[in-house]
Motif scaffolding. Structure first.
Motif, PDB file in Angstrom:
ATOM      1  N   PRO A   8       0.828  -1.216   0.000  1.00 45.63           N
ATOM      2  CA  PRO A   8       0.000   0.000   0.000  1.00 45.63           C
ATOM      3  C   PRO A   8       0.855   1.257   0.000  1.00 45.63           C
ATOM      4  CG  PRO A   8      -0.533  -1.438   1.862  1.00 45.63           C
ATOM      5  CD  PRO A   8       0.656  -2.011   1.181  1.00 45.63           C
ATOM      6  N   GLN A  10       0.118   3.972   1.568  1.00 54.76           N
ATOM      7  CA  GLN A  10       0.038   4.612   2.869  1.00 54.76           C
ATOM      8  C   GLN A  10      -0.177   3.550   3.939  1.00 54.76           C
ATOM      9  OE1 GLN A  10      -2.783   7.762   2.822  1.00 54.76           O
ATOM     10  NE2 GLN A  10      -2.249   8.506   4.832  1.00 54.76           N
ATOM     11  N   ALA A  11       0.473   3.730   5.072  1.00 54.10           N
ATOM     12  CA  ALA A  11       0.344   2.767   6.166  1.00 54.10           C
ATOM     13  C   ALA A  11      -1.057   2.830   6.761  1.00 54.10           C
ATOM     14  CB  ALA A  11       1.367   3.064   7.250  1.00 54.10           C
ATOM     15  N   ASP A  12      -1.581   1.668   7.121  1.00 54.43           N
ATOM     16  CA  ASP A  12      -2.874   1.575   7.793  1.00 54.43           C
ATOM     17  C   ASP A  12      -2.584   1.378   9.275  1.00 54.43           C
ATOM     18  OD1 ASP A  12      -5.326   0.904   8.877  1.00 54.43           O
ATOM     19  OD2 ASP A  12      -5.909  -0.387   7.199  1.00 54.43           O
ATOM     20  N   LYS A  13      -2.525   2.486  10.004  1.00 56.23           N
ATOM     21  CA  LYS A  13      -2.132   2.470  11.411  1.00 56.23           C
ATOM     22  C   LYS A  13      -3.053   1.570  12.243  1.00 56.23           C
ATOM     23  CE  LYS A  13      -1.203   5.565  15.265  1.00 56.23           C
ATOM     24  NZ  LYS A  13      -1.207   6.952  15.719  1.00 56.23           N
ATOM     25  N   ASN A  14      -4.352   1.645  12.003  1.00 57.40           N
ATOM     26  CA  ASN A  14      -5.287   0.832  12.780  1.00 57.40           C
ATOM     27  C   ASN A  14      -5.081  -0.655  12.528  1.00 57.40           C
ATOM     28  OD1 ASN A  14      -6.529   3.029  14.035  1.00 57.40           O
ATOM     29  ND2 ASN A  14      -7.913   3.328  12.318  1.00 57.40           N
ATOM     30  N   LYS A  15      -4.810  -1.023  11.276  1.00 56.24           N
ATOM     31  CA  LYS A  15      -4.556  -2.424  10.958  1.00 56.24           C
ATOM     32  C   LYS A  15      -3.275  -2.900  11.647  1.00 56.24           C
ATOM     33  CE  LYS A  15      -3.886  -5.688   7.185  1.00 56.24           C
ATOM     34  NZ  LYS A  15      -3.769  -5.857   5.734  1.00 56.24           N
ATOM     35  N   ARG A  18      -4.006  -3.431  15.304  1.00 53.37           N
ATOM     36  CA  ARG A  18      -4.820  -4.629  15.475  1.00 53.37           C
ATOM     37  C   ARG A  18      -3.962  -5.900  15.331  1.00 53.37           C
ATOM     38  NH1 ARG A  18      -7.989  -3.772  11.647  1.00 53.37           N
ATOM     39  NH2 ARG A  18      -7.349  -5.371  10.165  1.00 53.37           N
TER      40      ARG A  18
END
Length: 108
Positions: A8, A10-15, A18
């Motif tokens: 991706p 951009q990083a998916d901080k929430n993922k 989790r």
């Protein structure tokens, strides 16, 4: 042959949070400090210092660690599910090695 997922933009901080929580729960990590060496052993991942990796893997610069100037690098051995991390054991202070290995675990 399995198609690789695209990285991706951009990083998916929430993922990431989790996944980290899932890993902590799955591995029953409930106190600090966490020993990254023990995690590698428990997971069955291969962990070598740069010098060890040179001997075991028969490579002059395993995972191009020295060429890239990295403290550690992780790779999956082509055609297998095996994960290998090579780290620079000469890094000081020693606590930085632990942090670096924890960082690599995050990549895995």
């Amino acid at each position: 042959m399995q198609k690789r997922k695209e990285i991706p933009r951009q990083a998916d901080k929430n993922k990431a949070i989790r996944k980290a929580r899932e890993f902590i729960i799955k591995n029953n990590i409930c106190w600090l400090p966490v020993d990254p060496f023990a995690i590698y052993e428990q997971q069955g991942w291969f962990l070598f210092s740069w010098k060890e990796a040179r001997e075991v893997l028969g490579d002059r610069d395993p995972l191009f660690l020295k060429k890239t100037g990295a403290d550690a690098r992780t790779s999956i051995i082509r055609g297998t599910p095996d994960i290998v991390t090579v780290y620079d054991a000469s890094v000081t202070p020693q606590t930085r090695i632990r942090w670096t290995l924890a960082h690599e675990i995050g990549h895995i």
